[in-house]
Enzyme design. Structure first.
Site, PDB file in Angstrom:
ATOM      1  N   SER A 128       5.200  -4.040  17.437  1.00  0.00           N
ATOM      2  CA  SER A 128       6.374  -3.160  17.455  1.00  0.00           C
ATOM      3  C   SER A 128       7.539  -3.763  18.227  1.00  0.00           C
ATOM      4  CB  SER A 128       6.007  -1.819  18.083  1.00  0.00           C
ATOM      5  OG  SER A 128       4.921  -1.240  17.403  1.00  0.00           O
ATOM      6  N   GLU A 252      -7.739  -2.866  12.589  1.00  0.00           N
ATOM      7  CA  GLU A 252      -7.284  -1.817  13.512  1.00  0.00           C
ATOM      8  C   GLU A 252      -7.440  -0.427  12.901  1.00  0.00           C
ATOM      9  OE1 GLU A 252      -3.177  -2.177  14.626  1.00  0.00           O
ATOM     10  OE2 GLU A 252      -3.438  -0.924  16.396  1.00  0.00           O
TER      11      GLU A 252
HETATM   12  C1  LIG Z   1      -0.747   5.076  22.147  1.00  0.00           C
HETATM   13  C2  LIG Z   1       0.058   4.043  21.394  1.00  0.00           C
HETATM   14  C3  LIG Z   1      -0.284   2.703  21.532  1.00  0.00           C
HETATM   15  C4  LIG Z   1       0.453   1.727  20.859  1.00  0.00           C
HETATM   16  N1  LIG Z   1       0.126   0.413  21.065  1.00  0.00           N
HETATM   17  C5  LIG Z   1       0.847  -0.546  20.438  1.00  0.00           C
HETATM   18  C6  LIG Z   1       0.552  -1.923  20.666  1.00  0.00           C
HETATM   19  O1  LIG Z   1      -0.356  -2.270  21.424  1.00  0.00           O
HETATM   20  N2  LIG Z   1       1.302  -2.859  20.051  1.00  0.00           N
HETATM   21  C7  LIG Z   1       2.311  -2.518  19.195  1.00  0.00           C
HETATM   22  O2  LIG Z   1       2.924  -3.418  18.642  1.00  0.00           O
HETATM   23  N3  LIG Z   1       2.640  -1.215  18.965  1.00  0.00           N
HETATM   24  C8  LIG Z   1       1.928  -0.222  19.565  1.00  0.00           C
HETATM   25  N4  LIG Z   1       2.244   1.099  19.370  1.00  0.00           N
HETATM   26  C9  LIG Z   1       3.407   1.432  18.561  1.00  0.00           C
HETATM   27  C10 LIG Z   1       3.076   2.002  17.189  1.00  0.00           C
HETATM   28  O3  LIG Z   1       2.540   0.994  16.355  1.00  0.00           O
HETATM   29  C11 LIG Z   1       4.362   2.592  16.611  1.00  0.00           C
HETATM   30  O4  LIG Z   1       4.738   3.678  17.434  1.00  0.00           O
HETATM   31  C12 LIG Z   1       4.187   3.074  15.178  1.00  0.00           C
HETATM   32  O5  LIG Z   1       3.959   1.983  14.302  1.00  0.00           O
HETATM   33  C13 LIG Z   1       5.416   3.854  14.690  1.00  0.00           C
HETATM   34  O6  LIG Z   1       6.581   3.139  14.916  1.00  0.00           O
HETATM   35  P1  LIG Z   1       7.840   3.801  15.667  1.00  0.00           P
HETATM   36  O7  LIG Z   1       7.336   4.400  16.929  1.00  0.00           O
HETATM   37  O8  LIG Z   1       8.907   2.797  15.736  1.00  0.00           O
HETATM   38  O9  LIG Z   1       8.258   5.036  14.748  1.00  0.00           O
HETATM   39  P2  LIG Z   1       9.173   4.953  13.445  1.00  0.00           P
HETATM   40  O10 LIG Z   1       8.735   3.809  12.599  1.00  0.00           O
HETATM   41  O11 LIG Z   1      10.600   5.003  13.861  1.00  0.00           O
HETATM   42  O12 LIG Z   1       8.778   6.300  12.693  1.00  0.00           O
HETATM   43  C14 LIG Z   1       9.288   7.580  13.114  1.00  0.00           C
HETATM   44  C15 LIG Z   1       8.724   8.631  12.168  1.00  0.00           C
HETATM   45  O13 LIG Z   1       9.190   8.379  10.829  1.00  0.00           O
HETATM   46  C16 LIG Z   1       8.102   8.282   9.914  1.00  0.00           C
HETATM   47  N5  LIG Z   1       8.373   7.273   8.893  1.00  0.00           N
HETATM   48  C17 LIG Z   1       8.913   6.040   9.081  1.00  0.00           C
HETATM   49  N6  LIG Z   1       8.985   5.373   7.906  1.00  0.00           N
HETATM   50  C18 LIG Z   1       8.453   6.184   6.962  1.00  0.00           C
HETATM   51  C19 LIG Z   1       8.228   6.069   5.548  1.00  0.00           C
HETATM   52  N7  LIG Z   1       8.542   4.954   4.882  1.00  0.00           N
HETATM   53  N8  LIG Z   1       7.644   7.094   4.909  1.00  0.00           N
HETATM   54  C20 LIG Z   1       7.279   8.250   5.574  1.00  0.00           C
HETATM   55  N9  LIG Z   1       7.503   8.418   6.908  1.00  0.00           N
HETATM   56  C21 LIG Z   1       8.066   7.416   7.584  1.00  0.00           C
HETATM   57  C22 LIG Z   1       6.927   7.865  10.783  1.00  0.00           C
HETATM   58  O14 LIG Z   1       5.687   8.233  10.195  1.00  0.00           O
HETATM   59  C23 LIG Z   1       7.196   8.610  12.087  1.00  0.00           C
HETATM   60  O15 LIG Z   1       6.720   9.939  11.987  1.00  0.00           O
HETATM   61  C24 LIG Z   1       1.535   2.099  20.022  1.00  0.00           C
HETATM   62  C25 LIG Z   1       1.855   3.453  19.868  1.00  0.00           C
HETATM   63  C26 LIG Z   1       1.136   4.416  20.550  1.00  0.00           C
HETATM   64  C27 LIG Z   1       1.513   5.860  20.378  1.00  0.00           C
END
Ligand SMILES: Cc1cc2nc3c(=O)[nH]c(=O)nc-3n(C[C@H](O)[C@H](O)[C@H](O)COP(=O)(O)OP(=O)(O)OC[C@H]3O[C@@H](n4cnc5c(N)ncnc54)[C@H](O)[C@@H]3O)c2cc1C
Length: 412
Positions: A128, A252
């Site tokens: 991320s 994962e």
């Molecule tokens: C406890 C925890 C541990 C984590 N650990 C790691 C880690 O170790 N390494 C790492 O790299 N990341 C990690 N993450 C990050 C995680 O992978 C991201 O939070 C996740 O992929 C979502 O990305 P974002 O937060 O940027 O949300 P966004 O991508 O901005 O999404 C926001 C919302 O929009 C929705 N959305 C976005 N695009 C679409 C679409 N095309 N269709 C439908 N809905 C959509 C999503 O489902 C979400 O509800 C962690 C997250 C958590 C909560």
């Protein structure tokens, strides 16, 4: 399908159970996502490694026990049954390692795997970025070629790196060809976090744990391929990192990160909790809970809440169903079929099941449920399950398009 275990599998289970009963720390360790807790978890990881239990299914030369996948499943079942500590090495052992086995060179396997199973190198996941979460192909961190030095210079920012504040290494995707389209031109890098130019800034989570980190990379040098694994390198081919990353995410989302034993152990504890809370003299008012042995029919509760009991039963059935489903997965793997995009089905199921199990427990405890305590802490973490490892909305898109073959974005 034959659901009975062989004599040797039963013997393996007994051996694991005996060792775990003797060695699982009591009282339970503090969270591994705190600095103190992480250090204690490392002691545990090293104790596991000394017995070949840190990565049971790996070859002995890399620190494992050569266990087959059925034995691995048994070990996991026993691990959670024993209430053993969370695996703070999981991002390396369960996520990165399968990709090293699949895409790594011999030199990379020989260098990284023994150090990983021994908890010498501690890996965090750098997918991320501030503007790339669900849209992983949108990563903006760059890898620029350094022909003179024979390697790459990495720049950019990763975020939400679980336990990044305590780890020694990061794996992640970087854009190596800025002219290529999205999924092309990405390369999978292995980066030591003590390399010059890396800054790790830890930050706290809402639940009070502190293991999250942002990782900043400023002109960080990583050598080509496996030229010098101690300084990092490239996993798989340059510009072909997307395929390697998808293999990692499949681990994962699927069985590797979340084996059924975890949820069955939680379901058993939920049943015990329910027995304690509603068990007692009186009548159960016809609540159909005997079938799963929640309440002794001659010692039924005075006034169980049927809705809460139904939720307990549903969650318990869910944990059983997940086990049966994953037995099918394992059968497929043994027969050489990779789950691929189907691992998104597992991810949706286990993340929603985890919430259901914990929510049922809180409902059984009722108003005045402890604001802190294992069920509340577990519930808070379960709530993040539909987000991490790729959100469940994204998993549903993947299932729709790549498992069910439905048209993309409503197009026909
Ligand atoms: C406890 C925890 C541990 C984590 N650990 C790691 C880690 O170790 N390494 C790492 O790299 N990341 C990690 N993450 C990050 C995680 O992978 C991201 O939070 C996740 O992929 C979502 O990305 P974002 O937060 O940027 O949300 P966004 O991508 O901005 O999404 C926001 C919302 O929009 C929705 N959305 C976005 N695009 C679409 C679409 N095309 N269709 C439908 N809905 C959509 C999503 O489902 C979400 O509800 C962690 C997250 C958590 C909560």
């Amino acid at each position: 399908m034959d659901l009975t275990w062989s004599e040797s599998e039963t013997a393996f289970r007994a051996e694991c159970r005996e060792w775990l009963e003797l060695h699982v720390p009591t009282p339970a360790l503090p969270s591994g996502d705190t600095a103190d807790g992480f250090a204690l978890h490392l002691d545990w990881e090293r104790a596991l490694h000394a017995e070949g239990y840190s990565a049971v299914s790996w070859p002995e030369e890399y620190g494992g026990r050569d266990a087959n996948i059925w034995q691995w499943l048994i070990f996991e079942d026993e691990y959670y049954r024993a209430g053993a500590p969370q695996r703070v090495t999981q991002n390396g052992i369960f996520l990165l390692a399968p990709s090293i086995f699949e895409f790594g060179t011999q030199a990379q396997k020989d260098w990284y795997l023994p150090r990983m199973s021994a908890a010498v190198d501690l890996w965090c996941q750098g997918w991320s970025e501030p503007n790339a979460g669900s849209d992983l192909a949108g990563v903006a961190s760059k890898a620029a070629r350094d022909e003179v030095a024979g390697g790459w210079r990495l720049s950019g920012q990763k975020t939400w790196t679980t336990r990044g504040a305590f780890c020694t290494h990061l794996f992640g995707l970087f854009r190596s060809d800025p002219t290529a389209e999205r999924h092309h031109g990405l390369t999978y890098f292995l980066v030591p976090l003590d390399a010059p130019g890396v800054t790790v800034r830890g930050f706290g989570r809402l639940d009070g744990d502190e293991g999250f980190a942002e990782v900043f990379l400023d002109d960080v040098f990583v050598p080509d391929g496996d030229a010098d694994p101690a300084r990092g390198g490239v996993l798989g081919e340059v510009d072909k990192g997307w395929g390697v990353a998808m293999a990692t995410t499949s681990s994962e989302r699927g069985l590797t990160l979340r084996s059924p034993g975890r949820f069955q152990a939680t379901a058993r504890r939920l049943v015990e909790l329910t027995r304690e809370r509603v068990g007692g003299a009186g009548g159960a008012g016809g609540v159909p809970i005997d079938a799963v042995g929640l309440v002794d029919p001659v010692d039924q509760p005075a006034a169980p809440d049927p809705v809460a009991i139904d939720a307990v039963i549903d969650a318990w059935i869910g944990a059983e169903a997940y086990e049966l489903y994953t037995l099918g997965d394992v059968t497929g793997l043994v027969e050489g079929r990779s789950p691929g995009a189907r691992s998104s089905l597992n991810k949706i199921f286990w993340s929603e099941l985890d919430i259901a199990l914990h929510r049922a427990a809180l409902d059984v405890i009722g108003p005045g449920a402890e604001a802190v305590g294992p069920w509340m802490t577990g519930y808070q973490f379960a709530l993040s399950g539909p987000i991490y490892a790729g959100t469940n909305e994204i998993q549903r898109n993947i299932v729709a398009e790549r498992v069910l073959g439905l048209p993309r974005d409503g197009k026909r």
